[in-house]
Design a protein around this motif. Structure first.
Motif, short mmCIF file in Angstrom:
data_model
loop_
_atom_site.label_atom_id
_atom_site.label_comp_id
_atom_site.label_asym_id
_atom_site.label_seq_id
_atom_site.Cartn_x
_atom_site.Cartn_y
_atom_site.Cartn_z
N GLY A 45 0.83 -1.19 0.00
CA GLY A 45 0.00 0.00 0.00
C GLY A 45 0.86 1.24 0.00
N GLY A 46 0.31 2.32 0.50
CA GLY A 46 1.01 3.60 0.50
C GLY A 46 2.19 3.56 1.46
N LYS A 47 3.06 4.56 1.28
CA LYS A 47 4.28 4.62 2.07
C LYS A 47 3.98 4.77 3.56
CE LYS A 47 8.75 6.81 1.96
NZ LYS A 47 9.56 7.96 1.55
N GLY A 48 2.92 5.51 3.87
CA GLY A 48 2.56 5.71 5.27
C GLY A 48 2.26 4.40 5.96
N LEU A 49 1.45 3.57 5.30
CA LEU A 49 1.10 2.25 5.83
C LEU A 49 2.35 1.42 6.07
CD1 LEU A 49 -1.24 -0.05 6.19
CD2 LEU A 49 -0.48 -0.74 3.92
N ILE A 50 3.24 1.41 5.09
CA ILE A 50 4.42 0.55 5.16
C ILE A 50 5.37 1.02 6.26
CG2 ILE A 50 6.44 -0.22 3.87
CD1 ILE A 50 4.54 -0.20 1.38
N ILE A 60 8.62 -7.98 4.99
CA ILE A 60 9.16 -7.88 3.63
C ILE A 60 8.47 -6.68 3.01
CG2 ILE A 60 9.31 -8.94 1.35
CD1 ILE A 60 9.31 -11.67 2.67
N LYS A 61 9.26 -5.65 2.72
CA LYS A 61 8.60 -4.40 2.36
C LYS A 61 9.18 -3.72 1.14
CE LYS A 61 11.41 -1.62 5.47
NZ LYS A 61 12.15 -2.77 5.99
N HIS A 62 8.38 -2.84 0.64
CA HIS A 62 8.76 -2.04 -0.51
C HIS A 62 8.50 -0.59 -0.15
CE1 HIS A 62 7.34 0.15 -4.15
NE2 HIS A 62 8.57 -0.15 -4.45
N LEU A 63 9.58 0.18 -0.08
CA LEU A 63 9.37 1.60 0.21
C LEU A 63 9.39 2.39 -1.10
CD1 LEU A 63 11.22 2.00 3.61
CD2 LEU A 63 8.80 2.38 3.16
N ASP A 64 10.40 3.20 -1.31
CA ASP A 64 10.38 4.06 -2.49
C ASP A 64 10.87 3.37 -3.75
OD1 ASP A 64 9.80 6.45 -0.94
OD2 ASP A 64 11.79 6.11 -0.12
N GLY A 65 10.51 3.94 -4.86
CA GLY A 65 11.07 3.53 -6.14
C GLY A 65 11.65 4.76 -6.84
N VAL A 66 12.85 5.16 -6.40
CA VAL A 66 13.53 6.26 -7.08
C VAL A 66 14.53 5.60 -8.04
CG1 VAL A 66 14.93 8.34 -6.80
CG2 VAL A 66 13.27 7.72 -5.04
N CYS A 67 14.04 5.33 -9.27
CA CYS A 67 14.82 4.54 -10.23
C CYS A 67 15.55 5.45 -11.22
CB CYS A 67 13.89 3.59 -10.99
SG CYS A 67 13.00 2.47 -9.88
N THR A 114 23.66 7.08 -3.55
CA THR A 114 23.38 8.11 -2.54
C THR A 114 21.91 8.52 -2.55
OG1 THR A 114 25.60 8.98 -2.85
CG2 THR A 114 24.03 10.43 -1.72
N TYR A 115 21.38 8.82 -3.73
CA TYR A 115 20.03 9.38 -3.80
C TYR A 115 18.95 8.34 -4.12
CZ TYR A 115 22.35 13.93 -3.98
OH TYR A 115 23.11 15.04 -3.69
N GLY A 116 19.34 7.19 -4.64
CA GLY A 116 18.35 6.21 -5.07
C GLY A 116 17.72 5.49 -3.89
N SER A 117 16.80 4.60 -4.21
CA SER A 117 16.11 3.87 -3.15
C SER A 117 16.44 2.38 -3.23
CB SER A 117 14.60 4.09 -3.25
OG SER A 117 14.14 3.57 -4.48
N HIS A 118 17.50 2.02 -3.95
CA HIS A 118 17.94 0.62 -4.04
C HIS A 118 16.87 -0.26 -4.67
CE1 HIS A 118 21.10 2.12 -1.49
NE2 HIS A 118 20.21 2.47 -0.60
#
Lengths: 428, 428
Positions: free
Chosen positions: A216-221, A233-240, A346-350
């Motif tokens: 769901g949304g980042k807040g939920l996670i 097991i989570k998924h946060l940001d997607g700064v690709c 540095t700036y990405g979200s892996h």
């Protein structure tokens, strides 16, 4: 046996959740000895039950949609909530695909003799009980249940309150499928209450739940990760990122930078920052500027990149961190591969990052040093998902480093234990 | 560059730990591109430095031992703290063994073409920064540092305050080894302060630390698991079982039940409860009663088992949960394989459990259904460790279900990321 269809007014939510947990733990022990054929039979029977229940599903979903409209849900949320005939088709198709995947449970690898004479190897096993917390999309109920069942895990599903009627109707079909294969109904349990305390209880029962997967949304996670007393097991940001190397083929660079940004704006694997080697900038940026302009993509660029991007505004530090999920793109010119890798780490979200290059040396270095769950050479970041990777389906994309990184399919829902054979061996 | 050898009076522990973390993160990026040869050179140079510093190590250790005696540490603790010449030998030998192990970093598996034309596989990578929190034994400093370095991870080591002089002397040797291989000193950092706040800071810096491995008493591990804001690879109890099946070979059963209990009493993989099928009880219990009596093992048995165990006292419910780590054994007679498996999954700690049987069917079922990190057939539970499993060394034995289960060696200190090759592929 009407826990899942009972009314949502449950007085003691904690006790209710513990009862679900206890039943799930017992069911997970039974699932550990279920055969592949039995699990597949359940999946096919669920597909048939969904197909037979189309009207019921649509009626239940209509009630959710009406309640959602009355509660002022926005159109994007209502769209995610809707169970169209095509979406029901795709749930059914998904079940059949999962049934067709190889069963990972019991797979044995690397059995070898050690100097003591014992033989040691690893056996793949289910995690046990998986708790899924998700929002709005009712199809997650089926996707998550099928992957967990096939991987031998019992599941407790906690969907959004806005989808409660749809989820209950789907849960009925899942139960029919389990019954058809002589599997306990507690293999897949849908939380019947919309009380938020249910989530708090679910993520704090390590004796009954082995892992939580929030979707769901980042807040939920973030909330769940902070409060959980079991692994998440989570998924946060997607700064690709896409990095156009000095040695890039220009046509491939333009095609990939276009596709990674504009094929769809909202997925987590969409490119948010384009990095371009200073030597490649004049070769690709003018063409990309035209392409992005024609598609209404707003550009936010560093000083040097703006020389080729007439319409771009100046990027700020915030832009390098931004996950826009929108027709906005940050663009930066770099002097070297090293600088590109450092920027991404540095700036990405892996999450997912790609290089466009014809240089074997640069490609190998990018693959080795970019610390992301998916690292690509000459391909669009948009490929980073379970279906495209051949996992058949995914329960989510993990940006964690331990256990599972990237799209999580059946293998990510399992673990390995050591198995040892001796012939009366003792340690001296 | 004297962070590790500076005096322990550090005013702002939080800031100090964040500085260590930042340096470790940077070092982990450099380690990601270190060659196997370079890492091995460092390991061999560390071994040479330890060998050359024997006197310094013994002097430093003597100071720890004297301070420990003055502070009233008990003999068991002082014994664990002591750096004897044999223990220094074994640290040196350990470094050479880790150098000889294959480098897991960069290993690529399962590369295959997908229908879209992209090629997808997995690459093994370091986790990043590993924080180790441990007590008394100074050899952990070398074991942990070497495994982390070989697996490409930067390490922050926080040993017990009672071993601070020894750990600093060892840290000097580690630093010499790193320097000899042109590796940054921040690849392995030993926390210089004995302030307890350092642990609190270390386990709450997800931006700098990727995983915590606590080694020590149960209290330490529970506290760290509860408070950590990063994943923890941990080992809690070792309530290990041997089950003598109806189809057991009696001689193997007696040898294994003897060895699993009496070879050493304190390790976590020592048997704490013996389960015996009712048909096998008269065949093995009388002989085992004699054996255990001759070694002074106290027996606590169920009613039925006591028929063959004259000296046994009656077991209580607590005995089935107990990790004695002492010459005490719980014994229970069961009516079936199912009952044995249920007992182990209910009362055990998911560590190591063995069946003694000649029945293929019973062995397969036990292997599949016992939910423990090591499951054995006809072998003593005492084999459950990294050296015996051929891992070369271990950083601990995990009783977690996610990521690594059982002895954790180089592979458990790594993870896998997806790598993708295309040729300009975009998603349609």
């Amino acid at each position: 046996m009407a826990l899942e269809t009972s009314a949502p007014e449950i007085a003691d939510v904690e006790a209710y959740m513990r009862a679900l947990g206890e039943r799930a733990r017992d069911a997970s022990r039974m699932l550990a000895r279920a055969t592949t054929a039995q699990k597949n039979r359940a999946l096919h029977a669920m597909a048939e039950a969904l197909d037979a229940a189309r009207e019921t599903l649509e009626t239940a979903n209509r009630r959710d949609l009406e309640a959602g409209r009355a509660n002022g849900l926005d159109e994007a949320l209502l769209d995610r909530l809707a169970l169209t005939p095509a979406r029901i088709d795709s749930m059914i198709e998904g079940l059949r695909q999962v049934a067709a995947l190889p069963d990972p449970v019991g797979e044995i690898r690397d059995m070898r003799y050690l100097p003591s004479g014992i033989q040691v190897g690893k056996m793949r096993v289910a995690l046990g009980v998986v708790g899924i917390v998700y929002e709005s999309r009712p199809n997650v109920t089926v996707d998550a249940a099928s992957l967990c069942l096939k991987s031998g895990n019992a599941t407790i599903l906690r969907g959004g309150s806005e989808a409660i009627q749809s989820n209950r109707a789907i849960a009925d079909c899942i139960r029919q499928g389990l019954a058809a294969a002589d599997l306990d109904a507690a293999c897949v349990q849908v939380v019947a209450t919309t009380d938020r305390a249910a989530v708090g209880a679910l993520i704090a029962m390590p004796e009954y739940v082995d892992v939580i997967v929030p979707r769901g949304g980042k807040g939920l996670i973030e909330r769940i990760s902070r409060d959980a007393r079991v692994p998440v097991i989570k998924h946060l940001d997607g700064v690709c990122h896409v990095y156009v190397d000095r040695a890039a083929d220009d046509a491939k660079a333009v095609a990939i930078a276009d596709n990674a940004k504009t094929q769809r704006y909202s997925p987590c694997n969409t490119m948010e920052t384009l990095l371009v080697h200073v030597d490649a900038a004049p070769r690709v940026l003018p063409e990309l500027a035209r392409l992005y302009a024609s598609k209404g993509v707003e550009l936010r660029a560093c000083e040097r990149a703006r020389a080729w991007l007439a319409d771009a505004v100046a990027a700020t530090e915030d832009d390098w961190h931004a996950e826009y999920l929108a027709p906005i793109l940050a663009v930066r010119v770099v002097d070297s591969l090293e600088e590109a890798i450092a920027h991404i780490n540095t700036y990405g979200s892996h999450h997912t990052d790609a290089i466009v290059t014809e240089s074997v040396t640069d490609a190998r270095r990018f693959l080795a040093e970019v610390d992301s769950s998916s690292v690509m050479v000459n391909a669009s970041t948009r490929f980073a998902d379970g279906f495209e990777y051949g996992l058949g389906a995914e329960i989510g994309i993990s940006t964690d480093k331990l256990h599972a990184r990237g799209p999580v399919g059946l293998e990510g829902l399992t673990s390995e234990k050591y198995i040892v054979y001796g012939d009366g061996h003792v340690r001296s």
